[in-house]
Design an enzyme around this catalytic site. Sequence first.
Site, PDB file in Angstrom:
ATOM      1  N   GLY A   1      -0.623  -9.162 -10.809  1.00  0.00           N
ATOM      2  CA  GLY A   1       0.337  -8.145 -10.355  1.00  0.00           C
ATOM      3  C   GLY A   1       0.659  -8.286  -8.878  1.00  0.00           C
ATOM      4  O   GLY A   1       0.509  -7.339  -8.111  1.00  0.00           O
ATOM      5  N   SER A   2       1.170  -9.475  -8.505  1.00  0.00           N
ATOM      6  CA  SER A   2       1.270  -9.758  -7.058  1.00  0.00           C
ATOM      7  C   SER A   2       2.679 -10.103  -6.584  1.00  0.00           C
ATOM      8  O   SER A   2       2.826 -10.722  -5.539  1.00  0.00           O
ATOM      9  CB  SER A   2       0.300 -10.879  -6.698  1.00  0.00           C
ATOM     10  OG  SER A   2       0.401 -11.940  -7.616  1.00  0.00           O
ATOM     11  N   THR A   3       3.700  -9.689  -7.343  1.00  0.00           N
ATOM     12  CA  THR A   3       5.057  -9.949  -6.839  1.00  0.00           C
ATOM     13  C   THR A   3       5.475  -8.899  -5.810  1.00  0.00           C
ATOM     14  O   THR A   3       6.512  -9.037  -5.168  1.00  0.00           O
ATOM     15  CB  THR A   3       6.093  -9.974  -7.992  1.00  0.00           C
ATOM     16  OG1 THR A   3       6.029  -8.724  -8.692  1.00  0.00           O
ATOM     17  CG2 THR A   3       5.825 -11.120  -8.952  1.00  0.00           C
TER      18      THR A   3
ATOM     19  N   GLY B   1       3.905  -5.168  -3.337  1.00  0.00           N
ATOM     20  CA  GLY B   1       2.826  -4.249  -2.986  1.00  0.00           C
ATOM     21  C   GLY B   1       1.563  -4.911  -2.433  1.00  0.00           C
ATOM     22  O   GLY B   1       1.614  -5.930  -1.733  1.00  0.00           O
ATOM     23  N   ILE B   2       0.438  -4.302  -2.758  1.00  0.00           N
ATOM     24  CA  ILE B   2      -0.853  -4.760  -2.246  1.00  0.00           C
ATOM     25  C   ILE B   2      -1.143  -6.191  -2.716  1.00  0.00           C
ATOM     26  O   ILE B   2      -1.633  -7.020  -1.951  1.00  0.00           O
ATOM     27  CB  ILE B   2      -1.969  -3.791  -2.708  1.00  0.00           C
ATOM     28  CG1 ILE B   2      -1.776  -2.410  -2.043  1.00  0.00           C
ATOM     29  CG2 ILE B   2      -3.348  -4.350  -2.411  1.00  0.00           C
ATOM     30  CD1 ILE B   2      -2.692  -1.310  -2.580  1.00  0.00           C
ATOM     31  N   GLY B   3      -0.810  -6.489  -3.959  1.00  0.00           N
ATOM     32  CA  GLY B   3      -1.069  -7.830  -4.499  1.00  0.00           C
ATOM     33  C   GLY B   3      -0.324  -8.894  -3.722  1.00  0.00           C
ATOM     34  O   GLY B   3      -0.875  -9.968  -3.420  1.00  0.00           O
TER      35      GLY B   3
ATOM     36  N   TYR C   1      -5.360   7.749 -14.865  1.00  0.00           N
ATOM     37  CA  TYR C   1      -5.420   6.702 -13.829  1.00  0.00           C
ATOM     38  C   TYR C   1      -6.816   6.691 -13.205  1.00  0.00           C
ATOM     39  O   TYR C   1      -7.445   5.640 -13.075  1.00  0.00           O
ATOM     40  CB  TYR C   1      -4.352   6.982 -12.772  1.00  0.00           C
ATOM     41  CG  TYR C   1      -4.420   6.072 -11.555  1.00  0.00           C
ATOM     42  CD1 TYR C   1      -3.959   4.753 -11.631  1.00  0.00           C
ATOM     43  CD2 TYR C   1      -4.926   6.519 -10.330  1.00  0.00           C
ATOM     44  CE1 TYR C   1      -4.014   3.908 -10.512  1.00  0.00           C
ATOM     45  CE2 TYR C   1      -4.982   5.685  -9.214  1.00  0.00           C
ATOM     46  CZ  TYR C   1      -4.523   4.383  -9.316  1.00  0.00           C
ATOM     47  OH  TYR C   1      -4.574   3.559  -8.210  1.00  0.00           O
TER      48      TYR C   1
ATOM     49  N   SER D   1      -9.747   2.106  -6.477  1.00  0.00           N
ATOM     50  CA  SER D   1      -9.024   3.115  -5.677  1.00  0.00           C
ATOM     51  C   SER D   1     -10.008   4.202  -5.271  1.00  0.00           C
ATOM     52  O   SER D   1     -11.038   4.399  -5.945  1.00  0.00           O
ATOM     53  CB  SER D   1      -7.927   3.748  -6.527  1.00  0.00           C
ATOM     54  OG  SER D   1      -7.390   4.893  -5.889  1.00  0.00           O
TER      55      SER D   1
HETATM   56  P1  NAD Z   1       2.942  -1.826  -7.088  1.00  0.00           P
HETATM   57  O1  NAD Z   1       3.429  -0.933  -8.178  1.00  0.00           O
HETATM   58  O2  NAD Z   1       3.612  -1.728  -5.760  1.00  0.00           O
HETATM   59  O3  NAD Z   1       2.970  -3.349  -7.544  1.00  0.00           O
HETATM   60  C1  NAD Z   1       2.514  -3.658  -8.807  1.00  0.00           C
HETATM   61  C2  NAD Z   1       2.675  -5.155  -9.098  1.00  0.00           C
HETATM   62  O4  NAD Z   1       2.182  -5.349 -10.422  1.00  0.00           O
HETATM   63  C3  NAD Z   1       4.087  -5.661  -9.091  1.00  0.00           C
HETATM   64  O5  NAD Z   1       4.059  -7.012  -8.655  1.00  0.00           O
HETATM   65  C4  NAD Z   1       4.479  -5.601 -10.576  1.00  0.00           C
HETATM   66  O6  NAD Z   1       5.475  -6.544 -10.937  1.00  0.00           O
HETATM   67  C5  NAD Z   1       3.179  -6.001 -11.212  1.00  0.00           C
HETATM   68  N1  NAD Z   1       2.998  -5.533 -12.594  1.00  0.00           N
HETATM   69  C6  NAD Z   1       3.152  -4.275 -13.097  1.00  0.00           C
HETATM   70  N2  NAD Z   1       2.830  -4.255 -14.408  1.00  0.00           N
HETATM   71  C7  NAD Z   1       2.448  -5.532 -14.726  1.00  0.00           C
HETATM   72  C8  NAD Z   1       1.963  -6.143 -15.916  1.00  0.00           C
HETATM   73  N3  NAD Z   1       1.833  -5.448 -17.049  1.00  0.00           N
HETATM   74  N4  NAD Z   1       1.627  -7.466 -15.879  1.00  0.00           N
HETATM   75  C9  NAD Z   1       1.757  -8.192 -14.742  1.00  0.00           C
HETATM   76  N5  NAD Z   1       2.216  -7.655 -13.579  1.00  0.00           N
HETATM   77  C10 NAD Z   1       2.549  -6.350 -13.577  1.00  0.00           C
HETATM   78  O7  NAD Z   1       1.367  -1.551  -7.007  1.00  0.00           O
HETATM   79  P2  NAD Z   1       0.444  -1.225  -5.738  1.00  0.00           P
HETATM   80  O8  NAD Z   1       0.704   0.178  -5.310  1.00  0.00           O
HETATM   81  O9  NAD Z   1       0.536  -2.333  -4.769  1.00  0.00           O
HETATM   82  O10 NAD Z   1      -0.999  -1.206  -6.419  1.00  0.00           O
HETATM   83  C11 NAD Z   1      -1.773  -2.398  -6.582  1.00  0.00           C
HETATM   84  C12 NAD Z   1      -3.192  -2.018  -6.968  1.00  0.00           C
HETATM   85  O11 NAD Z   1      -3.769  -1.198  -5.947  1.00  0.00           O
HETATM   86  C13 NAD Z   1      -3.290  -1.212  -8.266  1.00  0.00           C
HETATM   87  O12 NAD Z   1      -4.428  -1.606  -8.984  1.00  0.00           O
HETATM   88  C14 NAD Z   1      -3.455   0.223  -7.769  1.00  0.00           C
HETATM   89  O13 NAD Z   1      -4.131   1.033  -8.691  1.00  0.00           O
HETATM   90  C15 NAD Z   1      -4.283  -0.020  -6.522  1.00  0.00           C
HETATM   91  N6  NAD Z   1      -4.170   1.081  -5.560  1.00  0.00           N
HETATM   92  C16 NAD Z   1      -2.970   1.385  -5.005  1.00  0.00           C
HETATM   93  C17 NAD Z   1      -2.884   2.431  -4.094  1.00  0.00           C
HETATM   94  C18 NAD Z   1      -1.586   2.813  -3.449  1.00  0.00           C
HETATM   95  O14 NAD Z   1      -1.514   3.901  -2.851  1.00  0.00           O
HETATM   96  N7  NAD Z   1      -0.568   1.961  -3.488  1.00  0.00           N
HETATM   97  C19 NAD Z   1      -4.035   3.173  -3.752  1.00  0.00           C
HETATM   98  C20 NAD Z   1      -5.243   2.814  -4.343  1.00  0.00           C
HETATM   99  C21 NAD Z   1      -5.300   1.773  -5.240  1.00  0.00           C
END
Ligand code: NAD
Length: 264
Positions: A14-16, A18-20, A154, A141
């Site tokens: 899931g790295s296209t 956000g955090i990934g 969640y 998280s």
């Molecule tokens: P995001 O929604 O910004 O990005 C998600 C990424 O996952 C995108 O690249 C999307 O294309 C990909 N994706 C979604 N569903 C998919 C699937 N079924 N198969 C493959 N790829 C898929 O997410 P984020 O906010 O960067 O969160 C990343 C991680 O960090 C998650 O596990 C989230 O629970 C955790 N997290 C986030 C936060 C926050 O505030 N953003 C806080 C705590 C933990």
Amino acid sequence: MDLQISGKTAVVSGSTAGIGFAIACELAREGVRVVINGRRQDSVDAALARLRSLVGGAAVSGVAADLSDAAGCQRLFDACPQADILVNNLGIFDPSPFASIPDSEWQRFFDTNVMSGVRLARHYLSAMKAARWGRVVFISSESGINTPGEMVHYGMTKSAQLAVSRGLAQSCAGTGVTVNAVLPGPTRSEGVADFFGKLAAESGIGLDAMERRFFAEGRPSSIIKRMIGPAEVAALVAYVCSARAAATTGAALRVDGGIVSTIC
Ligand code: NAD
């Protein structure tokens, strides 16, 4: 600090965005060959182009696969059979009142947030153990400790990741493979920024005011009183993936802005 992981191969789920994506960039900067992943080929291609423009000379490739089921995970394994570093970053969230979350949503959250990491770790761990070097990181998280009332399903998945991570670390005793969980707090990823944007529009206030309200009412224990940047999470993850972090395993490491108020 040289993290001493140049030339290793990392898979970041899931790295296209956000955090990934930020983790992929940070690892690529360290000379790691990074495999990024998203559901659609166009978003994978766009992310690869963006990553190459941000990190000159990055050795990156991408796999389009929906990792919420076994078939999608198999597509990833076919394209990338082995990895030295696995970052289980994929995770979805969706605030919903408990009474209106149907069974199918509980299952979807479990499959996407927990089983994706279980399947990926099960596949990649055996070669890591054979090589006597490997890193597995689960992006959990602060919600894994402070279960949020507005998205219990969640929170359940984020607590489950902590259990899986700790148990896996113990199962890797003496192998040179470390397994850890990283617990971000509210982070301004694309997914979260969209969500806050929508809330701000519905409430008729600006984004900054919305975030201030969130910290005053929703997360008052935050010490930093602001959203975390994806790069701030990625910096900790890159360290945990490094050769330097060989003595850190079975840990739940927080980058939550101080939201969780217990000391350990
Ligand atoms: P995001 O929604 O910004 O990005 C998600 C990424 O996952 C995108 O690249 C999307 O294309 C990909 N994706 C979604 N569903 C998919 C699937 N079924 N198969 C493959 N790829 C898929 O997410 P984020 O906010 O960067 O969160 C990343 C991680 O960090 C998650 O596990 C989230 O629970 C955790 N997290 C986030 C936060 C926050 O505030 N953003 C806080 C705590 C933990």
